[in-house]
Design an enzyme around this catalytic site. Structure first.
Site, mmCIF file in Angstrom:
data_model
loop_
_atom_site.group_PDB
_atom_site.id
_atom_site.type_symbol
_atom_site.label_atom_id
_atom_site.label_comp_id
_atom_site.label_asym_id
_atom_site.label_seq_id
_atom_site.Cartn_x
_atom_site.Cartn_y
_atom_site.Cartn_z
ATOM 1 N N ARG A 1 4.863 3.316 1.491
ATOM 2 C CA ARG A 1 6.260 3.282 1.899
ATOM 3 C C ARG A 1 6.387 3.718 3.351
ATOM 4 O O ARG A 1 5.595 4.529 3.826
ATOM 5 C CB ARG A 1 7.105 4.182 0.996
ATOM 6 C CG ARG A 1 7.055 3.757 -0.466
ATOM 7 C CD ARG A 1 7.745 4.799 -1.337
ATOM 8 N NE ARG A 1 7.820 4.355 -2.713
ATOM 9 C CZ ARG A 1 6.864 4.517 -3.612
ATOM 10 N NH1 ARG A 1 5.752 5.137 -3.261
ATOM 11 N NH2 ARG A 1 6.993 4.094 -4.849
ATOM 12 N N VAL A 2 7.389 3.188 4.038
ATOM 13 C CA VAL A 2 7.587 3.488 5.450
ATOM 14 C C VAL A 2 8.937 4.158 5.623
ATOM 15 O O VAL A 2 9.948 3.713 5.065
ATOM 16 C CB VAL A 2 7.519 2.204 6.304
ATOM 17 C CG1 VAL A 2 7.678 2.548 7.787
ATOM 18 C CG2 VAL A 2 6.196 1.480 6.072
ATOM 19 N N LEU B 1 0.797 -1.224 0.000
ATOM 20 C CA LEU B 1 0.000 0.000 0.000
ATOM 21 C C LEU B 1 0.828 1.271 0.000
ATOM 22 O O LEU B 1 0.363 2.306 -0.489
ATOM 23 C CB LEU B 1 -0.931 0.012 1.220
ATOM 24 C CG LEU B 1 -1.938 -1.134 1.313
ATOM 25 C CD1 LEU B 1 -2.767 -1.006 2.575
ATOM 26 C CD2 LEU B 1 -2.829 -1.165 0.086
ATOM 27 N N ASP C 1 -3.139 -12.082 8.519
ATOM 28 C CA ASP C 1 -1.836 -11.891 7.874
ATOM 29 C C ASP C 1 -0.691 -12.208 8.826
ATOM 30 O O ASP C 1 0.356 -11.563 8.790
ATOM 31 C CB ASP C 1 -1.706 -10.459 7.360
ATOM 32 C CG ASP C 1 -0.685 -10.340 6.225
ATOM 33 O OD1 ASP C 1 -0.322 -11.386 5.644
ATOM 34 O OD2 ASP C 1 -0.241 -9.221 5.917
ATOM 35 N N LYS D 1 4.255 5.850 7.794
ATOM 36 C CA LYS D 1 3.774 5.110 6.636
ATOM 37 C C LYS D 1 3.048 6.077 5.720
ATOM 38 O O LYS D 1 2.058 6.707 6.119
ATOM 39 C CB LYS D 1 2.835 3.979 7.060
ATOM 40 C CG LYS D 1 2.404 3.090 5.896
ATOM 41 C CD LYS D 1 1.701 1.835 6.378
ATOM 42 C CE LYS D 1 1.393 0.901 5.222
ATOM 43 N NZ LYS D 1 0.797 -0.387 5.676
#
Length: 485
Positions: free
Chosen positions: A111-112, A109, A223, A128
């Site tokens: 980038r961090v 979803l 997950d 995030k």
């Protein structure tokens, strides 16, 4: 080479352009009917733009929401955020208050990034960043779900959402930073890619407590895998990535069950016969709190293919049982360095999961103490029929009773010292969990006193209100032959 160069509008202070290269690795992440690359197992080569957070965000282009947490009031991160917002003109947190340091990774979803509050170098955060213009409507719903889930969490083994910032078409989530990396990376540093039994017990117990909390909120995680179990600076775990979760109704119950019996200490004397008679045995009723989303149901096929439950693979719908199946696979991988149904391809792995084949274990000449209990727990978790799978009916309450977790004082689990394993560096000093240890020591008398608060009904039952936590021993650590008392 895959190149990502995106520049936000001129009225924002967010510039996150970089170059990314993904190596060819084994793909373990499965979503819907197609697979996506598991970036947790790929290498990144970055060319990071140095112009970060240099301009102020004009009024009207951004908004921020702070999420205060009652159990985190003593956290120094909150103290730093409060200091910044108190000086802010509108009392909010904005991107120009953050100093981005480096890129940490990329996901499905967004980038961090590692960041700090300006003028507060002791407080590190993870930011995030999600570009909503680049996502499909389905992925946008996952972003919304993750933000909603994070805003609900207040638990030592789950991330804290400090703030949510909306800037133009970007959504930014400010959460905890875990410098210890993830459990999958730690696993690959061990001999044979496996952890000792005592270390597995430690990490599995903390993950179990985190799943218990999620299920009590009606959240099915979907997950669980070592890549999503991050390690804090103090060595304790933190689950991550909640975009595949779904929520369901949950009805908490307070149940009583018959526990072990014991004789009363007092004896009586029969004066006529001159013989002593023993008092009758006392039946203890153990009180248990159960909050499991048994009504949860979804038809979405999401998750990591090696961790998918049979009912999820079949596509006929699944519920809370997928998390307990994944928990069994998780323990198996930590113990043996591989997953139990792994085939030579994704398709063969899925066929193995969907087949009637039961879980099998490698045969070892010399076996660690506790492996038999671990296998017994895994066999009960990896039951193909969710109706008879351990945990599906009463959740973590039943799993905690298994012999593999024997001796753990569950209310004190946050105070346990992490195991000594290769590659796990523990930073001394105050941290997320250690700060809660101070509060816990102050309140320990309450738990001890509650154990003696009992009620007797007309049938002579004795109610032990914290029977789940009345084990006689603490958790046993690595290189320790005796339980800590």
């Amino acid at each position: 080479m895959e190149e990502y160069n995106f520049f936000p509008p001129a009225d924002t202070d967010l510039d996150l352009s970089f170059t990314s290269t993904t190596s060819a690795t084994t793909d373990r992440t499965f979503a819907s009917s197609s697979a996506r690359t598991s970036l947790a197992r790929s290498s990144l080569t970055l060319s990071f733009n140095e112009r970060l957070s240099t301009a102020s965000t004009p009024t009207g282009t951004s908004s921020s929401t702070l999420f205060l947490r009652p159990h985190r009031t003593s956290d120094p991160h909150w103290s730093a955020i409060k200091a910044v917002t108190n000086l802010s003109s509108d009392g909010g947190l904005h991107l120009h208050h953050l100093k981005l340091l480096r890129h940490l990774g990329s996901g499905n979803l967004g980038r961090v990034f590692l960041c700090r509050l300006r003028d507060y170098d002791h407080a590190n955060f993870a930011l995030k960043v999600v570009d909503k213009d680049l996502l499909s409507s389905k992925k946008l719903s996952h972003v919304q779900m993750e933000g909603e889930i994070l805003s609900m969490l207040d638990h030592p083994f789950l991330p804290t959402l400090y703030a949510r910032l909306e800037v133009s078409h970007y959504t930014c989530l400010l959460i905890d930073y875990c410098p210890g990396g993830d459990l999958h990376s730690l696993l690959r540093k061990q001999p044979g890619n496996r952890l000792p039994v005592q270390a597995v017990r430690f990490f599995a117990a903390e993950v179990l407590v985190a799943l218990e909390y999620l299920h009590a909120l009606g959240i099915v995680y979907r997950d669980l895998k070592p890549e999503n179990v991050l390690l804090r600076e103090d060595g304790h775990v933190m689950l991550s990535d909640f975009d595949l979760c779904f929520k369901a109704d949950v009805v908490p119950t307070f149940e009583c069950r018959e526990g072990p019996t014991k004789r009363k200490k007092r004896t009586s004397c029969n004066c006529l016969s001159g013989r002593r008679t023993r008092s009758p045995e006392e039946l203890i009723m153990e009180a248990e709190f159960v909050a499991e989303p048994n009504s949860a149901f979804s038809r979405s096929c999401v998750g990591t293919h090696e961790y998918l439950a049979p009912e999820l693979v079949s596509g006929n719908g699944h519920g809370n049982g997928v998390d307990w199946w994944a928990f069994g696979v998780f323990i198996y991988e930590l113990l043996y360095g591989t997953t139990p149904f792994k085939g030579w391809s994704k398709e063969s792995t899925l066929r193995n999961i969907a087949s009637s084949r039961n879980v099998s274990f490698p045969v070892a000449e010399v076996e660690e103490e506790g492996m038999a209990d671990a296998r017994d727990l895994i066999e009960k978790l990896l039951v193909k029929d969710p109706r008879t799978r351990l945990g599906c009916a009463r959740g973590a309450t039943d799993i905690k009773r298994q012999a593999f977790f024997g001796g753990i004082k569950w209310p004190l689990i946050r105070t346990y010292r992490p195991p000594e394993v290769r590659g796990l560096t523990i930073k001394k000093g105050r941290s997320h969990v250690s700060s809660s240890h101070v509060m816990h020591r102050r309140r320990r008398w309450w738990w001890k006193g509650l154990d003696y608060v009992v009620k007797r009904n007309s049938k002579g039952y004795k109610y032990n209100l914290i029977s789940n936590y009345s084990n006689g021993n603490y958790y046993r650590y690595v290189n320790s032959n005796k339980a800590r008392k």
